[in-house]
Scaffold this motif. Structure first.
Motif, PDB file in Angstrom:
ATOM      1  N   CYS A   1       0.508  -4.044 -10.446  1.00 42.31           N
ATOM      2  CA  CYS A   1      -0.724  -3.296 -10.210  1.00 42.31           C
ATOM      3  C   CYS A   1      -1.118  -2.576 -11.498  1.00 42.31           C
ATOM      4  O   CYS A   1      -0.267  -2.295 -12.335  1.00 42.31           O
ATOM      5  CB  CYS A   1      -0.500  -2.250  -9.123  1.00 42.31           C
ATOM      6  SG  CYS A   1      -0.366  -2.955  -7.479  1.00 42.31           S
ATOM      7  N   ILE A   2      -2.408  -2.239 -11.620  1.00 42.14           N
ATOM      8  CA  ILE A   2      -2.790  -1.431 -12.770  1.00 42.14           C
ATOM      9  C   ILE A   2      -2.637   0.055 -12.453  1.00 42.14           C
ATOM     10  O   ILE A   2      -2.839   0.895 -13.294  1.00 42.14           O
ATOM     11  CB  ILE A   2      -4.232  -1.710 -13.259  1.00 42.14           C
ATOM     12  CG1 ILE A   2      -5.207  -1.780 -12.106  1.00 42.14           C
ATOM     13  CG2 ILE A   2      -4.276  -2.972 -14.068  1.00 42.14           C
ATOM     14  CD1 ILE A   2      -5.859  -0.503 -11.783  1.00 42.14           C
ATOM     15  N   SER A   3      -2.275   0.355 -11.219  1.00 45.37           N
ATOM     16  CA  SER A   3      -2.068   1.751 -10.846  1.00 45.37           C
ATOM     17  C   SER A   3      -0.578   1.989 -10.653  1.00 45.37           C
ATOM     18  O   SER A   3       0.180   1.041 -10.498  1.00 45.37           O
ATOM     19  CB  SER A   3      -2.773   2.026  -9.535  1.00 45.37           C
ATOM     20  OG  SER A   3      -2.237   1.158  -8.570  1.00 45.37           O
TER      21      SER A   3
ATOM     22  N   GLY B   1       1.242   0.696  -7.202  1.00 44.47           N
ATOM     23  CA  GLY B   1       0.337   0.277  -6.135  1.00 44.47           C
ATOM     24  C   GLY B   1      -0.354   1.419  -5.419  1.00 44.47           C
ATOM     25  O   GLY B   1      -1.046   1.210  -4.429  1.00 44.47           O
TER      26      GLY B   1
ATOM     27  N   CYS C   1      -3.177   2.998  -5.184  1.00 40.06           N
ATOM     28  CA  CYS C   1      -4.433   2.584  -5.776  1.00 40.06           C
ATOM     29  C   CYS C   1      -5.532   2.700  -4.732  1.00 40.06           C
ATOM     30  O   CYS C   1      -5.330   2.392  -3.563  1.00 40.06           O
ATOM     31  CB  CYS C   1      -4.260   1.137  -6.226  1.00 40.06           C
ATOM     32  SG  CYS C   1      -5.733   0.304  -6.687  1.00 40.06           S
TER      33      CYS C   1
ATOM     34  N   ALA D   1      -4.989  -0.141   0.260  1.00 36.76           N
ATOM     35  CA  ALA D   1      -3.758  -0.738  -0.271  1.00 36.76           C
ATOM     36  C   ALA D   1      -2.530  -0.007   0.261  1.00 36.76           C
ATOM     37  O   ALA D   1      -1.478  -0.600   0.463  1.00 36.76           O
ATOM     38  CB  ALA D   1      -3.776  -0.694  -1.791  1.00 36.76           C
TER      39      ALA D   1
ATOM     40  N   CYS E   1      -4.502  -4.362   0.835  1.00 43.79           N
ATOM     41  CA  CYS E   1      -5.154  -4.547  -0.466  1.00 43.79           C
ATOM     42  C   CYS E   1      -5.880  -5.886  -0.542  1.00 43.79           C
ATOM     43  O   CYS E   1      -5.341  -6.927  -0.179  1.00 43.79           O
ATOM     44  CB  CYS E   1      -4.109  -4.470  -1.581  1.00 43.79           C
ATOM     45  SG  CYS E   1      -4.881  -4.705  -3.177  1.00 43.79           S
TER      46      CYS E   1
ATOM     47  N   HIS F   1      -7.076  -6.906  -3.495  1.00 47.73           N
ATOM     48  CA  HIS F   1      -6.866  -7.251  -4.910  1.00 47.73           C
ATOM     49  C   HIS F   1      -8.126  -7.221  -5.763  1.00 47.73           C
ATOM     50  O   HIS F   1      -8.352  -8.116  -6.579  1.00 47.73           O
ATOM     51  CB  HIS F   1      -6.176  -8.616  -5.025  1.00 47.73           C
ATOM     52  CG  HIS F   1      -4.903  -8.668  -4.243  1.00 47.73           C
ATOM     53  ND1 HIS F   1      -4.782  -9.302  -3.038  1.00 47.73           N
ATOM     54  CD2 HIS F   1      -3.703  -8.094  -4.462  1.00 47.73           C
ATOM     55  CE1 HIS F   1      -3.568  -9.134  -2.562  1.00 47.73           C
ATOM     56  NE2 HIS F   1      -2.890  -8.403  -3.389  1.00 47.73           N
ATOM     57  N   PRO F   2      -8.952  -6.205  -5.626  1.00 44.51           N
ATOM     58  CA  PRO F   2     -10.151  -6.156  -6.474  1.00 44.51           C
ATOM     59  C   PRO F   2      -9.838  -5.929  -7.944  1.00 44.51           C
ATOM     60  O   PRO F   2     -10.711  -6.127  -8.794  1.00 44.51           O
ATOM     61  CB  PRO F   2     -10.958  -4.981  -5.904  1.00 44.51           C
ATOM     62  CG  PRO F   2     -10.000  -4.182  -5.116  1.00 44.51           C
ATOM     63  CD  PRO F   2      -8.929  -5.113  -4.652  1.00 44.51           C
ATOM     64  N   CYS F   3      -8.604  -5.567  -8.262  1.00 45.34           N
ATOM     65  CA  CYS F   3      -8.258  -5.445  -9.694  1.00 45.34           C
ATOM     66  C   CYS F   3      -8.323  -6.805 -10.384  1.00 45.34           C
ATOM     67  O   CYS F   3      -8.350  -6.863 -11.609  1.00 45.34           O
ATOM     68  CB  CYS F   3      -6.879  -4.816  -9.865  1.00 45.34           C
ATOM     69  SG  CYS F   3      -5.567  -5.791  -9.124  1.00 45.34           S
TER      70      CYS F   3
HETATM   71  S1  SF4 Z   1      -6.264  -3.472  -6.162  1.00 47.70           S
HETATM   72 FE1  SF4 Z   1      -4.322  -3.851  -5.057  1.00 47.70          FE
HETATM   73  S2  SF4 Z   1      -3.151  -5.246  -6.408  1.00 47.70           S
HETATM   74 FE2  SF4 Z   1      -4.808  -4.288  -7.631  1.00 47.70          FE
HETATM   75  S3  SF4 Z   1      -3.909  -2.458  -8.592  1.00 47.70           S
HETATM   76 FE3  SF4 Z   1      -4.859  -1.800  -6.679  1.00 47.70          FE
HETATM   77  S4  SF4 Z   1      -3.173  -1.922  -5.153  1.00 47.70           S
HETATM   78 FE4  SF4 Z   1      -2.537  -3.125  -6.922  1.00 47.70          FE
END
Ligand code: SF4
Length: 410
Positions: free
Chosen positions: A170-172, A175, A177, A188, A193, A195-197
């Motif tokens: 994850c970028i957070s 997770g 996020c 999430a 989630c 997965h919009p990242c």
């Molecule tokens: S959107 Fe989902 S997969 Fe992406 S950083 Fe956030 S929690 Fe993780």
């Protein structure tokens, strides 16, 4: 030498069996509630019983994830759920929320507790705090460096630690996020989630709504939140020496192809290191195998400090060189293989059979039969997903081996 456990994801019964076939020492799975992967198939209580019987008969441990953060209104449902699963002999529950820990203590006081990575443990004082709460094992946050891992393991003797070695990032922090929750209403932290990242983004100036300024890194657009996937294969020696008790593979929502390929690589790499640490090198064929899987480029994440730009995938969303096309359901008495087809195959295709221990054999498909609904064998040149075929091959294959084919361009 201390032998860390290889811990694999099991998103459903088929994935669990594949994980065991390909050498997992332990698997983690979710029930139909509170397990943070609501889009995985997950296990009913009856399926959990079958899964536990299967794993324990093969001397494989099974852990149940109960690592969401439930709100007050979900607590009665949590308590019902815990009461239903209390008789099942899980080797541990994976938890994150102190409220869930409290409820588990009431329902299953004897069950071992593993702290999920969702709880964000990034220093030894946190680890010691959780030890004082009776937690047996901590899945360390992916944001920890190797030096931090070693220090934490050393300073909290008696605690078991797990480190992620492979899978999505994850970028957070761990997770935690809100992007999915904000953009789609799917939280999430409740296992939903979307997965919009991984999506493509544009820039909009505040006073010009609807005017999308393209931020173009390449012809695919821009993926400003898109992390590469974690791959620590080359650093198995350092991780083993750090003293962690388990190496964990992420991916309960990934397919059996992923579970099989990642496991067979890590299984062999870890076994070879444990057998002869001084002679160990990371074999190119292991990295080639991982490159065949759908992935977003690989990174070592935070193991050697902040990943910064090398952790981000700038080019495109997914890279994959091979298609998974089938699984061997059964090797019949005369050696004929009964295969479930998952992607269209046809005579002339070069098919690779993969098995545990990096067993690889290839064959150009020529004669095979599809099975009719009544079980009659019909000679065929093409088979489609969900069909079953009968095939003979001139090499050894086991039930649970997978079939794949180089990706067809276009
Ligand atoms: S959107 Fe989902 S997969 Fe992406 S950083 Fe956030 S929690 Fe993780």
């Amino acid at each position: 030498m201390h032998r860390p456990e290889l811990l694999a994801p099991a998103g459903n019964m088929e994935k669990l069996k594949i994980a065991v076939h390909y050498g997992a020492d332990a698997v983690y799975l979710g029930g139909q509630s509170f397990g943070l992967r609501n889009k995985a198939d997950n296990f009913s209580v009856d399926e959990m019983k079958a899964a536990l019987d299967f794993c324990h008969a093969k001397n494989v441990k099974a852990y149940l994830t109960i690592n969401s953060y439930p709100r007050n209104e979900s607590l009665p449902e949590l308590e019902d759920y815990l009461a239903q699963i209390a008789p099942l002999p899980f080797d541990a529950y994976i938890v994150a929320d102190p409220g869930v820990i409290d409820a588990v203590r009431q329902a299953s006081p004897e069950c071992e507790l593993h702290l999920s990575t969702q709880a964000n443990t990034i220093n030894w004082r946190s680890a010691r705090f959780w030890q004082q709460q009776g937690v047996r094992r901590i899945n360390l946050a992916r944001e920890m460096s190797l030096d931090n891992i070693k220090e934490t393991v050393t300073k909290v003797p008696g605690m078991e630690f797990e480190a992620f070695v492979h899978g999505a990032l994850c970028i957070s922090y761990s997770g935690r996020c809100l992007i999915s929750s904000m953009l789609t209403g799917r939280d999430a932290n409740q296992g939903e989630c979307t997965h919009p990242c991984r999506w493509s983004y544009h820039l909009v100036e505040e006073s010009r709504p609807g005017e999308y300024f393209p931020v173009v890194e390449d012809e695919n657009g821009t993926f400003i939140f898109n992390s590469r996937d974690l791959c620590l294969l080359e650093h198995i020696p350092a991780l083993v020496k750090s003293g962690v008790h388990a190496l964990k593979i992420e991916g309960r929502m990934k397919g059996i192809n992923y579970v099989a390929s990642v496991l067979r690589v890590y299984r062999q790499a870890l076994d070879e290191y444990l057998a002869d640490p001084a002679a160990w090198t990371c074999r190119p064929e292991w990295l080639e195998e991982l490159a065949k899987l759908s992935h977003r480029g690989y990174t070592t994440g935070f193991l050697f400090g902040q990943p910064r730009n090398v952790g981000q995938e700038y080019e495109s969303a997914y890279i994959r060189s091979h298609d998974f096309v089938g699984v061997v359901d059964e090797v019949q008495g005369d050696g004929t293989l009964l295969i479930s087809v998952r992607n269209r195959i046809k005579a002339g295709d070069l098919i690779e059979f993969i098995g545990p221990g990096m067993r690889n054999d290839s064959l150009t498909l020529q004669h095979f039969s599809t099975l009719s609904e009544r079980g009659a064998a019909i000679p065929a040149e093409v088979a489609n997903p969900n069909q079953r075929i009968l095939l003979t091959v001139p090499f050894t294959v086991e039930t649970g081996d997978l079939l794949r084919r180089e990706k067809i361009a276009g």
